[in-house]
Structures are given as C-alpha cells and as structure tokens.
Design a protein around this motif. Structure first.
Motif, PDB file in Angstrom:
ATOM      1  N   PHE A 145       0.850  -1.181   0.000  1.00  0.00           N
ATOM      2  CA  PHE A 145       0.000   0.000   0.000  1.00  0.00           C
ATOM      3  C   PHE A 145       0.892   1.240   0.000  1.00  0.00           C
ATOM      4  O   PHE A 145       1.742   1.396   0.882  1.00  0.00           O
ATOM      5  CB  PHE A 145      -0.884   0.026   1.241  1.00  0.00           C
ATOM      6  CG  PHE A 145      -1.751  -1.190   1.413  1.00  0.00           C
ATOM      7  CD1 PHE A 145      -3.075  -1.184   0.976  1.00  0.00           C
ATOM      8  CD2 PHE A 145      -1.245  -2.345   2.004  1.00  0.00           C
ATOM      9  CE1 PHE A 145      -3.882  -2.308   1.139  1.00  0.00           C
ATOM     10  CE2 PHE A 145      -2.049  -3.474   2.158  1.00  0.00           C
ATOM     11  CZ  PHE A 145      -3.369  -3.458   1.721  1.00  0.00           C
ATOM     12  N   SER A 146       0.688   2.109  -0.962  1.00  0.00           N
ATOM     13  CA  SER A 146       1.453   3.350  -1.026  1.00  0.00           C
ATOM     14  C   SER A 146       0.505   4.535  -0.961  1.00  0.00           C
ATOM     15  O   SER A 146      -0.637   4.473  -1.449  1.00  0.00           O
ATOM     16  CB  SER A 146       2.299   3.410  -2.298  1.00  0.00           C
ATOM     17  OG  SER A 146       1.489   3.277  -3.449  1.00  0.00           O
TER      18      SER A 146
ATOM     19  N   PRO B  28      -5.349   9.130  -3.641  1.00  0.00           N
ATOM     20  CA  PRO B  28      -5.750   8.060  -2.720  1.00  0.00           C
ATOM     21  C   PRO B  28      -4.595   7.139  -2.350  1.00  0.00           C
ATOM     22  O   PRO B  28      -3.515   7.185  -2.948  1.00  0.00           O
ATOM     23  CB  PRO B  28      -6.794   7.294  -3.544  1.00  0.00           C
ATOM     24  CG  PRO B  28      -6.327   7.466  -4.958  1.00  0.00           C
ATOM     25  CD  PRO B  28      -5.761   8.865  -5.027  1.00  0.00           C
ATOM     26  N   VAL B  29      -4.835   6.311  -1.354  1.00  0.00           N
ATOM     27  CA  VAL B  29      -3.941   5.198  -1.057  1.00  0.00           C
ATOM     28  C   VAL B  29      -4.189   4.122  -2.108  1.00  0.00           C
ATOM     29  O   VAL B  29      -5.333   3.804  -2.436  1.00  0.00           O
ATOM     30  CB  VAL B  29      -4.206   4.638   0.352  1.00  0.00           C
ATOM     31  CG1 VAL B  29      -3.338   3.418   0.619  1.00  0.00           C
ATOM     32  CG2 VAL B  29      -3.976   5.708   1.404  1.00  0.00           C
ATOM     33  N   THR B  30      -3.105   3.581  -2.659  1.00  0.00           N
ATOM     34  CA  THR B  30      -3.219   2.564  -3.699  1.00  0.00           C
ATOM     35  C   THR B  30      -2.687   1.239  -3.187  1.00  0.00           C
ATOM     36  O   THR B  30      -1.611   1.187  -2.591  1.00  0.00           O
ATOM     37  CB  THR B  30      -2.441   2.975  -4.957  1.00  0.00           C
ATOM     38  OG1 THR B  30      -2.970   4.205  -5.461  1.00  0.00           O
ATOM     39  CG2 THR B  30      -2.549   1.912  -6.048  1.00  0.00           C
TER      40      THR B  30
ATOM     41  N   PRO C 159       5.290   9.659   1.314  1.00  0.00           N
ATOM     42  CA  PRO C 159       4.422   9.565   0.130  1.00  0.00           C
ATOM     43  C   PRO C 159       5.177   9.101  -1.109  1.00  0.00           C
ATOM     44  O   PRO C 159       6.324   9.516  -1.346  1.00  0.00           O
ATOM     45  CB  PRO C 159       3.913  10.998  -0.052  1.00  0.00           C
ATOM     46  CG  PRO C 159       4.027  11.615   1.303  1.00  0.00           C
ATOM     47  CD  PRO C 159       5.246  11.003   1.923  1.00  0.00           C
ATOM     48  N   ASP C 160       4.559   8.235  -1.870  1.00  0.00           N
ATOM     49  CA  ASP C 160       5.003   7.780  -3.184  1.00  0.00           C
ATOM     50  C   ASP C 160       6.194   6.832  -3.153  1.00  0.00           C
ATOM     51  O   ASP C 160       6.264   5.908  -3.964  1.00  0.00           O
ATOM     52  CB  ASP C 160       5.356   8.966  -4.105  1.00  0.00           C
ATOM     53  CG  ASP C 160       4.180   9.900  -4.335  1.00  0.00           C
ATOM     54  OD1 ASP C 160       3.130   9.415  -4.785  1.00  0.00           O
ATOM     55  OD2 ASP C 160       4.311  11.101  -4.054  1.00  0.00           O
TER      56      ASP C 160
END
Length: 206
Positions: free
Chosen positions: A104-105, A111-113, A147-148
């Motif tokens: 999960f990133s 959004p969270v992917t 993030p990312d």
C-alpha cells in the motif's frame, strides 16, 4: 615473467581480439550518465511511475524533498519491520484486498493505492479513505509513511505474519518476482517459497 618493453607492445598486448564477446555495457546514471556502482539509489519519476537509477551525486541532489519538484523523488534505502502491528480480520476486510499479500502506497496528492498479485498479473486498487484511516489510527507508525516512495507491505498468506515499511523499489522487485514465478490460480508452491526467501533476505540485510 618479463615486463613488456615498450608502450606500443603493451598497447598491442592489451588489445582484445575482435572475436572475443563484447563486455556488457556499464550501467549508468539515468540523469547524468555517470557510471554506476553495483549498489546505487533510485529516483521515482512521479509523472510516469518509473524508477530511474541514480549515481551518488544525483542521489544527494534529490535528497531534499523539494529538489525534484513534482517530477522526481529519491527512494529511501531503509527498511523497517513492524513488530506489534495491529491488523485483525475486520481491518483487513475493510481494505478490500481479496488475497493475503499486498503493498500500500500513499500518494502526496491522491488516494492510497493497493497493489497485489492475481492470476491475471499485478492489480491496482484504490483503498477507501475511511478504511485506511482506521488502520492508521490502530497503527500510528503509518503516519510516517513517506508519500510515493515507501509502502506498507503485508504478507498474511499461508500462516505468515509479515508487516514492513519498504522502499518502493523493493516493492517493484517483489512484484517482478511474483510476475516471473506465479502459476495457476493460487501462485503455486514455488512462488510462495521465493516470497518467503524475499522476506528472509530483507531481515538478514538489516
């Protein structure tokens, strides 16, 4: 053994035969084209989602979050195994992942992917914001997820209980392993053995 007596002889002696197979090209930094060592850092191209190999100088240049703007971000090189991570059945069900292995990133904007394996290959799915918030409330460590470039990796398959925060390049490596070795509907024994080895190697490399 006697030394070669002239520079000309030395040059001739060092010339490779044209029949010899060419040596593989040295890997180079994808920003400045400098040769790379075996161990090097990666940059994430935020627009394309691609990983770029980076030399030490470029890694230092982009170490500041603001340096790459909205285009590049340096992938961290630290790995954290999460002990005492709380992820019970209801929390996992709320994330909506149909298998027991996923990462999960969190995007800086978006959004969270979740990414997870399937017989059709790696699948992507947006995680409902409320479900992720409940998980983050139960596990404050997720507030520090970068993030990312970092991801929460969850491995619950076949009795495992692995929870890690990993650089995104490790997650891509795990995805490639799954793509290469997955067979049938459930993956097959070989791929799960390799996944177990993947996490063992992470633990040994810390």
């Amino acid at each position: 053994m006697t030394a070669l007596s002239t520079p000309r002889l030395a040059a001739l002696a060092s010339t490779r035969s044209p029949l010899a197979p060419p040596e593989p090209a040295a890997e180079r930094c994808e920003l400045c084209a400098e040769p790379l060592h075996d161990a090097h850092r990666h940059l994430l191209d935020l627009e394309k989602g691609d990983l770029l190999c980076a030399c030490g100088a470029c890694a230092v240049l982009f170490n500041d979050l603001s340096a790459g703007g909205r285009h590049y971000r340096l992938v961290p090189d630290d790995r954290r195994e999460l002990t005492g991570f709380h992820l019970d059945g209801p929390l996992w069900a709320g994330l909506g992942i149909p298998v027991d292995l996923a990462f999960f990133s969190v995007a800086a904007e978006g959004p969270v992917t979740a990414r997870y394996p399937s017989p059709a290959g790696a699948l992507h799915a947006a995680v409902h914001a409320d479900s992720w918030r409940r998980l983050a409330d139960a596990n404050p460590v997720l507030a520090g997820l970068r993030p990312d470039v970092e991801a929460l990796v969850v491995h619950r398959a076949r009795g495992a209980s692995e929870h890690w925060i990993l650089p995104i390049d490790d997650c891509y490596r795990l995805t490639a392993l799954l793509r290469e070795h997955w067979t049938g509907f459930a993956g097959g024994d070989a791929v799960w053995d390799r996944i177990g080895t993947f996490f063992e190697q992470l633990r040994g490399a810390r």
